[in-house]
Design an enzyme around this catalytic site. Sequence first.
Site, PDB file in Angstrom:
ATOM      1  N   SER A 260       4.249   4.632 -12.691  1.00 13.55           N
ATOM      2  CA  SER A 260       4.118   3.773 -11.533  1.00 13.55           C
ATOM      3  C   SER A 260       2.965   2.544 -11.114  1.00 13.55           C
ATOM      4  O   SER A 260       3.228   1.593 -11.019  1.00 13.55           O
ATOM      5  CB  SER A 260       4.643   4.315  -9.989  1.00 13.55           C
ATOM      6  OG  SER A 260       3.507   5.015  -9.619  1.00 13.55           O
ATOM      7  N   LYS A 261       1.974   3.309 -11.598  1.00 16.94           N
ATOM      8  CA  LYS A 261       0.821   2.736 -11.319  1.00 16.94           C
ATOM      9  C   LYS A 261       0.368   1.636 -12.276  1.00 16.94           C
ATOM     10  O   LYS A 261      -0.312   0.688 -12.022  1.00 16.94           O
ATOM     11  CB  LYS A 261      -0.560   3.678 -10.685  1.00 16.94           C
ATOM     12  CG  LYS A 261      -0.350   4.336  -9.550  1.00 16.94           C
ATOM     13  CD  LYS A 261      -0.205   3.201  -8.388  1.00 16.94           C
ATOM     14  CE  LYS A 261      -0.028   4.116  -6.948  1.00 16.94           C
ATOM     15  NZ  LYS A 261       0.103   2.910  -5.756  1.00 16.94           N
TER      16      LYS A 261
ATOM     17  N   ASN B 118       0.862  -1.329   0.104  1.00 13.83           N
ATOM     18  CA  ASN B 118      -0.202   0.094   0.126  1.00 13.83           C
ATOM     19  C   ASN B 118       0.737   1.254   0.100  1.00 13.83           C
ATOM     20  O   ASN B 118       0.349   2.273  -0.532  1.00 13.83           O
ATOM     21  CB  ASN B 118      -0.979  -0.054   1.235  1.00 13.83           C
ATOM     22  CG  ASN B 118      -1.619   1.298   1.213  1.00 13.83           C
ATOM     23  OD1 ASN B 118      -2.484   1.567   0.842  1.00 13.83           O
ATOM     24  ND2 ASN B 118      -1.093   2.058   2.440  1.00 13.83           N
TER      25      ASN B 118
ATOM     26  N   TYR C   4       4.341   9.142 -11.561  1.00 14.32           N
ATOM     27  CA  TYR C   4       3.099   8.510 -10.770  1.00 14.32           C
ATOM     28  C   TYR C   4       2.141   7.534 -11.559  1.00 14.32           C
ATOM     29  O   TYR C   4       1.648   6.251 -11.137  1.00 14.32           O
ATOM     30  CB  TYR C   4       2.272   9.206  -9.937  1.00 14.32           C
ATOM     31  CG  TYR C   4       1.105   8.830  -9.028  1.00 14.32           C
ATOM     32  CD1 TYR C   4       1.506   8.515  -7.713  1.00 14.32           C
ATOM     33  CD2 TYR C   4      -0.134   8.452  -9.419  1.00 14.32           C
ATOM     34  CE1 TYR C   4       0.569   7.871  -6.845  1.00 14.32           C
ATOM     35  CE2 TYR C   4      -1.311   7.874  -8.760  1.00 14.32           C
ATOM     36  CZ  TYR C   4      -0.840   7.566  -7.217  1.00 14.32           C
ATOM     37  OH  TYR C   4      -1.579   7.133  -6.647  1.00 14.32           O
TER      38      TYR C   4
ATOM     39  N   SER D 152      -4.558   2.278  -9.046  1.00 17.20           N
ATOM     40  CA  SER D 152      -5.136   3.722  -9.276  1.00 17.20           C
ATOM     41  C   SER D 152      -5.987   3.746 -10.349  1.00 17.20           C
ATOM     42  O   SER D 152      -5.825   3.007 -11.404  1.00 17.20           O
ATOM     43  CB  SER D 152      -4.141   4.590  -9.078  1.00 17.20           C
ATOM     44  OG  SER D 152      -4.375   6.003  -9.420  1.00 17.20           O
TER      45      SER D 152
ATOM     46  N   ILE E 194      -9.207   9.346  -2.786  1.00 11.92           N
ATOM     47  CA  ILE E 194      -9.942   8.967  -1.474  1.00 11.92           C
ATOM     48  C   ILE E 194      -9.411  10.059  -0.622  1.00 11.92           C
ATOM     49  O   ILE E 194      -8.141  10.388  -0.639  1.00 11.92           O
ATOM     50  CB  ILE E 194      -9.224   7.695  -0.940  1.00 11.92           C
ATOM     51  CG1 ILE E 194      -9.617   6.487  -2.191  1.00 11.92           C
ATOM     52  CG2 ILE E 194      -9.627   7.285   0.376  1.00 11.92           C
ATOM     53  CD1 ILE E 194     -11.112   6.089  -2.109  1.00 11.92           C
TER      54      ILE E 194
HETATM   55  N1  LIG Z   1      -5.816   8.615  -1.852  1.00 10.64           N
HETATM   56  C1  LIG Z   1      -6.173   8.521  -2.885  1.00 10.64           C
HETATM   57  O1  LIG Z   1      -6.623   9.068  -3.660  1.00 10.64           O
HETATM   58  C2  LIG Z   1      -5.481   7.315  -3.822  1.00 10.64           C
HETATM   59  C3  LIG Z   1      -5.998   6.964  -5.073  1.00 10.64           C
HETATM   60  C4  LIG Z   1      -5.347   5.961  -5.840  1.00 10.64           C
HETATM   61  C5  LIG Z   1      -4.284   5.411  -5.095  1.00 10.64           C
HETATM   62  N2  LIG Z   1      -3.990   5.384  -3.815  1.00 10.64           N
HETATM   63  C6  LIG Z   1      -2.739   4.777  -3.414  1.00 10.64           C
HETATM   64  O2  LIG Z   1      -3.179   4.374  -2.129  1.00 10.64           O
HETATM   65  C7  LIG Z   1      -2.005   4.050  -1.410  1.00 10.64           C
HETATM   66  C8  LIG Z   1      -2.167   4.636  -0.195  1.00 10.64           C
HETATM   67  O3  LIG Z   1      -2.293   6.136  -0.187  1.00 10.64           O
HETATM   68  P1  LIG Z   1      -3.084   7.096   1.032  1.00 10.64           P
HETATM   69  O4  LIG Z   1      -3.956   7.766   0.328  1.00 10.64           O
HETATM   70  O5  LIG Z   1      -3.336   6.240   2.014  1.00 10.64           O
HETATM   71  O6  LIG Z   1      -1.878   7.867   1.264  1.00 10.64           O
HETATM   72  P2  LIG Z   1      -1.350   8.619   2.593  1.00 10.64           P
HETATM   73  O7  LIG Z   1      -0.177   9.446   2.398  1.00 10.64           O
HETATM   74  O8  LIG Z   1      -2.354   8.935   3.636  1.00 10.64           O
HETATM   75  O9  LIG Z   1      -0.598   7.231   3.273  1.00 10.64           O
HETATM   76  C9  LIG Z   1       0.673   6.504   2.827  1.00 10.64           C
HETATM   77  C10 LIG Z   1       1.526   6.032   3.819  1.00 10.64           C
HETATM   78  O10 LIG Z   1       2.644   5.448   3.164  1.00 10.64           O
HETATM   79  C11 LIG Z   1       3.597   5.922   3.849  1.00 10.64           C
HETATM   80  N3  LIG Z   1       4.827   5.790   3.461  1.00 10.64           N
HETATM   81  C12 LIG Z   1       5.297   6.833   2.463  1.00 10.64           C
HETATM   82  N4  LIG Z   1       6.461   6.565   2.027  1.00 10.64           N
HETATM   83  C13 LIG Z   1       6.761   5.181   2.371  1.00 10.64           C
HETATM   84  C14 LIG Z   1       7.998   4.286   2.152  1.00 10.64           C
HETATM   85  N5  LIG Z   1       8.895   4.717   1.368  1.00 10.64           N
HETATM   86  N6  LIG Z   1       8.056   3.258   3.019  1.00 10.64           N
HETATM   87  C15 LIG Z   1       6.833   2.892   3.726  1.00 10.64           C
HETATM   88  N7  LIG Z   1       5.850   3.781   3.737  1.00 10.64           N
HETATM   89  C16 LIG Z   1       5.897   4.843   3.305  1.00 10.64           C
HETATM   90  C17 LIG Z   1       3.421   7.339   4.706  1.00 10.64           C
HETATM   91  O11 LIG Z   1       4.244   7.384   5.898  1.00 10.64           O
HETATM   92  C18 LIG Z   1       2.134   7.125   4.832  1.00 10.64           C
HETATM   93  O12 LIG Z   1       1.480   6.403   6.365  1.00 10.64           O
HETATM   94  C19 LIG Z   1      -0.904   4.862  -2.049  1.00 10.64           C
HETATM   95  O13 LIG Z   1      -0.245   3.488  -2.936  1.00 10.64           O
HETATM   96  C20 LIG Z   1      -1.518   5.451  -3.052  1.00 10.64           C
HETATM   97  O14 LIG Z   1      -0.773   5.848  -4.357  1.00 10.64           O
HETATM   98  C21 LIG Z   1      -4.464   6.406  -3.183  1.00 10.64           C
END
Ligand SMILES: NC(=O)c1ccc[n+]([C@@H]2O[C@H](COP(=O)([O-])OP(=O)(O)OC[C@H]3O[C@@H](n4cnc5c(N)ncnc54)[C@H](O)[C@@H]3O)[C@@H](O)[C@H]2O)c1
Length: 255
Positions: free
Chosen positions: A162-163, A90, A159, A144, A192
Site C-alpha cells: 500500500s505504501k 493521512n 502495508y 513510509s 513515530i
Molecule cells: N506511526 C508511524 O510510525 C508511521 C510510520 C509511517 C507511516 N505512518 C502513516 O502515518 C499515517 C498516520 O498514522 P498514525 O501513526 O498517526 O496512526 P494512528 O493510528 O495514531 O492514527 C490514524 C488515524 O486514522 C483514523 N482512521 C483509521 N482508519 C480510517 C478510515 N478508514 N477512514 C478515516 N480515518 C481512519 C484513526 O481513527 C486514527 O485517528 C498512516 O497513514 C500511517 O500509515 C505512520
Amino acid sequence: MALLQNHIAVVTGAGGGIGRAIALGYAREGARVAALDIDPAAASETAKQIKGAGGKADGFALDVSNRADCNAIAKRIADEIGRVSILVNNAGITRRSGIGGDAETVAREWDDIIGVNLNGVFNVTHAFLAPLRASKGRIVNLGSIQSFVHVRTPSSPAYTASKHGVLGFTRALAAELGKDGVRVNAIGPGLIETAINANARANHPEMIKTFIDHTPLGRAGQPEDIVGPAIFLASDLSAYVTGSIVMADGGYRTV
Ligand SMILES: NC(=O)c1ccc[n+]([C@@H]2O[C@H](COP(=O)([O-])OP(=O)(O)OC[C@H]3O[C@@H](n4cnc5c(N)ncnc54)[C@H](O)[C@@H]3O)[C@@H](O)[C@H]2O)c1
C-alpha cells in the site's frame, strides 16, 4: 505572516496521532481545517482543540474506504465551508502478520489495508479534485519507509504494497496535475510513537530496539516531528517541489 493563511485544509485520519498533529499545526499557520476521521468523536475533539487554541476547524466522520461517503463529504465541505486548497491523505492502518498466516486472516488484512491505505487515498483525492484544481492546491500523502523497503520488524506485505502504491500515486498525480498548478508530494515517516504501534511498543520492545538501533538519530519520532515537513509541503515554501517524498525517519533509510 502565517504560512497557510486563507487556505482550507482537509486532513483525513485527523482524530489522533500524526493526523491530529498536522491538523493542529496547519491551524496554527492560519488554515481553516476540516478534520476527518472514521471516529467522529476523535474528529470533533481535534476540531475542539483547534478552536480552543483560537483556530478555525470542523470535525466530520469519514471512512476513507467508502467512496460514496468521500464524494458526499466533499460536497458537504464545499457547501458548508468553501473551496479546499490543501488535502492531507493521512488515514492509515497496519497489521503485523506476514503472508504465511491463516489464509482467511491474510486475505482479510490485504483487503482492509489496501482499502484504507491505497483505495482511501484515491477515493478522497478524487472526491476533492475539482476544488484542488480550481485553487492550484497541494496534496500531501503519508508514505513510509515501506514506500521503499519491507522493514526488518514484523509487518504485512499489504502495508508495504500500500505504501509503495501511495508513492507511485503521488508521482503519477504530480505528473498529471502539474499543468494545473497542483503540487503532490509525500512524507515518509520512520517510527513515530502513535496508537498505530502502541501494541508493538508495549509488548515487543525487541522490535522497537531493532528500529531504533537502525536510526541514526537514535530515537523514535513524535507526531510533532511530521508537522514541519507537512507545513513545508502545503505552503509556498515548497513552490517548486512536486512528486517528492520528504523522509522524516531519523535517517533510517540512509543506513
Ligand atoms: N506511526 C508511524 O510510525 C508511521 C510510520 C509511517 C507511516 N505512518 C502513516 O502515518 C499515517 C498516520 O498514522 P498514525 O501513526 O498517526 O496512526 P494512528 O493510528 O495514531 O492514527 C490514524 C488515524 O486514522 C483514523 N482512521 C483509521 N482508519 C480510517 C478510515 N478508514 N477512514 C478515516 N480515518 C481512519 C484513526 O481513527 C486514527 O485517528 C498512516 O497513514 C500511517 O500509515 C505512520
